[in-house]
Design a protein around this motif. Structure first.
Motif, PDB file in Angstrom:
ATOM      1  N   SER A  12       0.747  -0.942  -0.195  1.00 34.45           N
ATOM      2  CA  SER A  12       0.336  -0.059   0.103  1.00 34.45           C
ATOM      3  C   SER A  12       1.103   1.440  -0.463  1.00 34.45           C
ATOM      4  CB  SER A  12      -0.685  -0.286   1.170  1.00 34.45           C
ATOM      5  OG  SER A  12       0.068  -0.496   2.014  1.00 34.45           O
ATOM      6  N   SER A  13       2.117   1.401   0.148  1.00 40.32           N
ATOM      7  CA  SER A  13       2.677   2.345   0.327  1.00 40.32           C
ATOM      8  C   SER A  13       4.495   1.799  -0.274  1.00 40.32           C
ATOM      9  CB  SER A  13       3.175   2.723   1.536  1.00 40.32           C
ATOM     10  OG  SER A  13       3.578   2.407   2.390  1.00 40.32           O
ATOM     11  N   TYR A  14       5.248   2.836  -0.502  1.00 39.56           N
ATOM     12  CA  TYR A  14       6.252   2.635  -0.845  1.00 39.56           C
ATOM     13  C   TYR A  14       7.213   3.701  -0.699  1.00 39.56           C
ATOM     14  CZ  TYR A  14       5.392  -1.439  -3.831  1.00 39.56           C
ATOM     15  OH  TYR A  14       4.948  -2.022  -4.264  1.00 39.56           O
ATOM     16  N   LEU A  15       8.535   3.542  -0.355  1.00 39.64           N
ATOM     17  CA  LEU A  15      10.029   4.825   0.060  1.00 39.64           C
ATOM     18  C   LEU A  15      10.769   4.403  -0.791  1.00 39.64           C
ATOM     19  CD1 LEU A  15       9.829   5.029   4.319  1.00 39.64           C
ATOM     20  CD2 LEU A  15       8.876   6.832   2.556  1.00 39.64           C
ATOM     21  N   PRO A  16      11.487   5.438  -1.149  1.00 36.53           N
ATOM     22  CA  PRO A  16      12.876   5.495  -2.061  1.00 36.53           C
ATOM     23  C   PRO A  16      13.529   4.074  -1.623  1.00 36.53           C
ATOM     24  CG  PRO A  16      11.921   7.403  -2.172  1.00 36.53           C
ATOM     25  CD  PRO A  16      10.915   6.801  -0.828  1.00 36.53           C
ATOM     26  N   VAL A  17      14.432   4.070  -1.389  1.00 39.92           N
ATOM     27  CA  VAL A  17      15.449   2.958  -0.754  1.00 39.92           C
ATOM     28  C   VAL A  17      16.708   4.146  -1.014  1.00 39.92           C
ATOM     29  CG1 VAL A  17      14.919   0.768  -2.220  1.00 39.92           C
ATOM     30  CG2 VAL A  17      17.013   2.189  -3.369  1.00 39.92           C
ATOM     31  N   PRO A  18      17.690   3.860  -0.327  1.00 39.25           N
ATOM     32  CA  PRO A  18      19.239   4.842  -0.112  1.00 39.25           C
ATOM     33  C   PRO A  18      20.039   5.403  -1.810  1.00 39.25           C
ATOM     34  CG  PRO A  18      18.625   3.433   1.773  1.00 39.25           C
ATOM     35  CD  PRO A  18      18.370   3.023   0.698  1.00 39.25           C
ATOM     36  N   GLY A  19      19.857   6.583  -1.763  1.00 38.46           N
ATOM     37  CA  GLY A  19      20.486   6.725  -3.104  1.00 38.46           C
ATOM     38  C   GLY A  19      20.095   6.966  -4.397  1.00 38.46           C
ATOM     39  N   SER A  20      18.619   6.624  -3.636  1.00 37.09           N
ATOM     40  CA  SER A  20      17.526   6.454  -5.305  1.00 37.09           C
ATOM     41  C   SER A  20      17.210   8.361  -5.405  1.00 37.09           C
ATOM     42  CB  SER A  20      16.673   6.144  -5.119  1.00 37.09           C
ATOM     43  OG  SER A  20      15.538   5.983  -6.270  1.00 37.09           O
ATOM     44  N   PRO A  21      16.850   8.740  -6.592  1.00 35.50           N
ATOM     45  CA  PRO A  21      17.029   8.020  -7.746  1.00 35.50           C
ATOM     46  C   PRO A  21      18.188   8.136  -8.158  1.00 35.50           C
ATOM     47  CG  PRO A  21      16.520  10.150  -7.814  1.00 35.50           C
ATOM     48  CD  PRO A  21      15.777  10.243  -6.891  1.00 35.50           C
ATOM     49  N   PHE A  22      18.774   7.119  -8.708  1.00 35.97           N
ATOM     50  CA  PHE A  22      20.164   6.812  -9.656  1.00 35.97           C
ATOM     51  C   PHE A  22      20.564   7.176 -11.001  1.00 35.97           C
ATOM     52  CE2 PHE A  22      19.063   3.277  -6.462  1.00 35.97           C
ATOM     53  CZ  PHE A  22      20.437   3.211  -5.515  1.00 35.97           C
ATOM     54  N   THR A  23      21.638   7.808 -10.728  1.00 35.92           N
ATOM     55  CA  THR A  23      22.083   8.865 -12.139  1.00 35.92           C
ATOM     56  C   THR A  23      23.241   9.238 -12.330  1.00 35.92           C
ATOM     57  OG1 THR A  23      21.660  11.216 -13.489  1.00 35.92           O
ATOM     58  CG2 THR A  23      22.065  11.071 -11.084  1.00 35.92           C
ATOM     59  N   GLY A  24      23.478   9.546 -12.735  1.00 36.86           N
ATOM     60  CA  GLY A  24      25.501   9.285 -13.585  1.00 36.86           C
ATOM     61  C   GLY A  24      26.327   7.620 -13.987  1.00 36.86           C
ATOM     62  N   GLN A  25      27.392   7.503 -13.814  1.00 36.12           N
ATOM     63  CA  GLN A  25      28.227   6.741 -14.740  1.00 36.12           C
ATOM     64  C   GLN A  25      28.871   5.027 -13.020  1.00 36.12           C
ATOM     65  OE1 GLN A  25      28.464   9.873 -15.850  1.00 36.12           O
ATOM     66  NE2 GLN A  25      27.097   9.115 -16.722  1.00 36.12           N
ATOM     67  N   SER A  26      28.513   5.991 -11.539  1.00 32.21           N
ATOM     68  CA  SER A  26      29.002   4.952 -10.405  1.00 32.21           C
ATOM     69  C   SER A  26      28.074   3.697 -10.481  1.00 32.21           C
ATOM     70  CB  SER A  26      28.993   5.891  -9.567  1.00 32.21           C
ATOM     71  OG  SER A  26      30.581   6.680  -9.737  1.00 32.21           O
ATOM     72  N   LEU A  27      28.761   2.919 -10.596  1.00 32.67           N
ATOM     73  CA  LEU A  27      27.735   1.352 -10.117  1.00 32.67           C
ATOM     74  C   LEU A  27      26.801   2.253  -8.857  1.00 32.67           C
ATOM     75  CD1 LEU A  27      29.460  -2.064 -11.179  1.00 32.67           C
ATOM     76  CD2 LEU A  27      27.241  -1.213 -12.090  1.00 32.67           C
ATOM     77  N   PRO A  28      25.662   1.515  -8.364  1.00 28.48           N
ATOM     78  CA  PRO A  28      24.792   1.608  -6.903  1.00 28.48           C
ATOM     79  C   PRO A  28      25.562   0.460  -6.418  1.00 28.48           C
ATOM     80  CG  PRO A  28      23.307   1.958  -8.880  1.00 28.48           C
ATOM     81  CD  PRO A  28      24.768   1.539  -9.431  1.00 28.48           C
ATOM     82  N   ALA A  29      26.082   0.484  -5.262  1.00 25.12           N
ATOM     83  CA  ALA A  29      26.612  -0.591  -4.481  1.00 25.12           C
ATOM     84  C   ALA A  29      25.080  -1.247  -4.194  1.00 25.12           C
ATOM     85  CB  ALA A  29      26.555  -0.130  -3.395  1.00 25.12           C
ATOM     86  N   PRO A  30      25.563  -2.892  -4.171  1.00 21.74           N
ATOM     87  CA  PRO A  30      24.262  -4.359  -4.422  1.00 21.74           C
ATOM     88  C   PRO A  30      23.540  -3.565  -2.352  1.00 21.74           C
ATOM     89  CG  PRO A  30      26.726  -5.413  -4.151  1.00 21.74           C
ATOM     90  CD  PRO A  30      27.142  -3.291  -4.292  1.00 21.74           C
ATOM     91  N   PHE A  31      22.525  -3.481  -2.316  1.00 16.62           N
ATOM     92  CA  PHE A  31      21.873  -3.280  -1.985  1.00 16.62           C
ATOM     93  C   PHE A  31      20.385  -4.701  -1.434  1.00 16.62           C
ATOM     94  CE2 PHE A  31      19.020  -1.192  -4.669  1.00 16.62           C
ATOM     95  CZ  PHE A  31      18.062  -1.307  -4.889  1.00 16.62           C
ATOM     96  N   THR A  32      19.931  -5.185  -0.210  1.00 23.57           N
ATOM     97  CA  THR A  32      18.239  -5.510   0.165  1.00 23.57           C
ATOM     98  C   THR A  32      17.886  -4.545   0.449  1.00 23.57           C
ATOM     99  OG1 THR A  32      19.826  -7.461  -0.134  1.00 23.57           O
ATOM    100  CG2 THR A  32      17.210  -7.535   1.131  1.00 23.57           C
ATOM    101  N   ALA A  33      16.092  -5.197  -0.266  1.00 24.25           N
ATOM    102  CA  ALA A  33      15.347  -4.246   0.667  1.00 24.25           C
ATOM    103  C   ALA A  33      14.072  -5.051   0.538  1.00 24.25           C
ATOM    104  CB  ALA A  33      15.028  -3.084  -1.238  1.00 24.25           C
TER     105      ALA A  33
END
Length: 308
Positions: A12-33
């Protein structure tokens, strides 16, 4: 596989994961949500980069049978892994795998680890015309330890071959592959939830289109969480983005306890008493200071009178 969201996949509701929204050329770190997760890829009207590719779910089993066989090993599952084996690879090794996922129109390969003697030992990746790889086109010749971008065979068949020389051994490689039925790109309709335990999500092969707007909901069946690992991230900084949200409904939130009217009255009385006590303490202190100052004044006047 996909389906309309089952009860376990609704949120029923969502929250952004840390770092979102992602942009640029750096690989986001692996995460579990918390499952389900939603992804939304958006691009503007100009300047198109290579986009992104990520894998979700646990790492697959890595098939290393090819390095103990004199012939190529065929892998026909729609999702899996391959490796030269545990520990240092052998000298003068020649190991081959044919990736031919049943019913796949393409095969995507990503490397989780690469450690080959630079310039002497190689992993070759070829696009094949068929399951026997009767004709092929070289996609990559890999040596050293730099991980390549995702590799895609548009025929649905791929060959991976490792060849080493007579000396100096390294750790080898780990790779994950997926047939087209386990790769969800911007051509996917996105009407339901993706419930597969493992898979890949991407904007697609090559540069993404202008004015893209692609969305995915990932809710692995029977799992309360989703692990995401990125293998490519290359989007126009600040203009093109990948937003990721996780389910936040059902979480316990820390709130101040509600108080009854009687409790509120007790608390107010206590605070009033504490205030009076503090005021009384300050009053006592002020009176003590006045007394000290008064005594000092008396002594000064006495000394002045004695001189005159």
């Amino acid at each position: 596989s996909t389906t309309s969201p089952p009860d376990s996949a609704t949120c029923s509701s969502y929250l952004p994961v840390p770092g979102s929204p992602f942009t640029g050329q750096s690989l986001p770190a692996p995460f579990t949500a918390s499952s389900p997760i939603k992804l939304l890829f958006s691009s503007d009207a100009s300047i198109n980069y290579q986009g992104f590719l990520a894998r979700w779910g646990p790492q697959p089993s890595y098939n290393s049978a090819a390095c103990s066989s004199s012939s190529a090993v065929a892998l026909q599952a729609d999702f899996g892994g391959l490796s030269d084996g545990v520990g240092l690879y052998s000298n003068s090794a020649s190991c081959s795998w044919i990736l031919a996922p049943a019913g796949a129109s393409s095969v995507t390969l990503v490397f989780d680890m690469l450690d080959m003697e630079y310039g002497y030992d190689y992993v070759y990746v070829d696009q094949c015309s068929d399951a026997s790889c009767s004709s092929s086109t070289r996609l990559a010749s890999l040596t050293g330890s730099s991980l390549p971008a995702p590799l895609v065979s548009s025929t649905g068949f791929m060959r991976v071959r490792m060849a080493t020389d007579y000396s100096v051994r390294r750790e080898g490689f780990l790779a994950t592959y997926a047939g087209s039925t386990r790769v969800y790109d911007c051509s996917w309709g996105g009407a339901g939830a993706i419930v597969s335990a493992q898979g890949m999500v991407t904007d697609g092969a090559g540069a993404y289109a202008s004015l893209s707007s692609c969305s995915w909901t990932i809710a692995p069946a029977g799992s309360s969480s989703v692990s995401l690992t990125f293998y490519q991230f290359d989007v126009e900084t600040n203009w093109d983005t990948l937003a990721i949200e996780e389910c936040s409904s059902g979480r316990r939130r820390i709130q101040k306890p509600s108080l009854s009217s009687a409790a509120i009255s007790r608390q107010a009385a206590l605070e009033e008493a504490e205030g009076k006590e503090r005021a009384s303490s300050w009053s006592d202190l002020a009176e003590s200071v006045i007394d000290v100052v008064g005594e000092m004044a008396k002594e000064v006047r006495a000394a002045f009178a004695a001189k005159h």
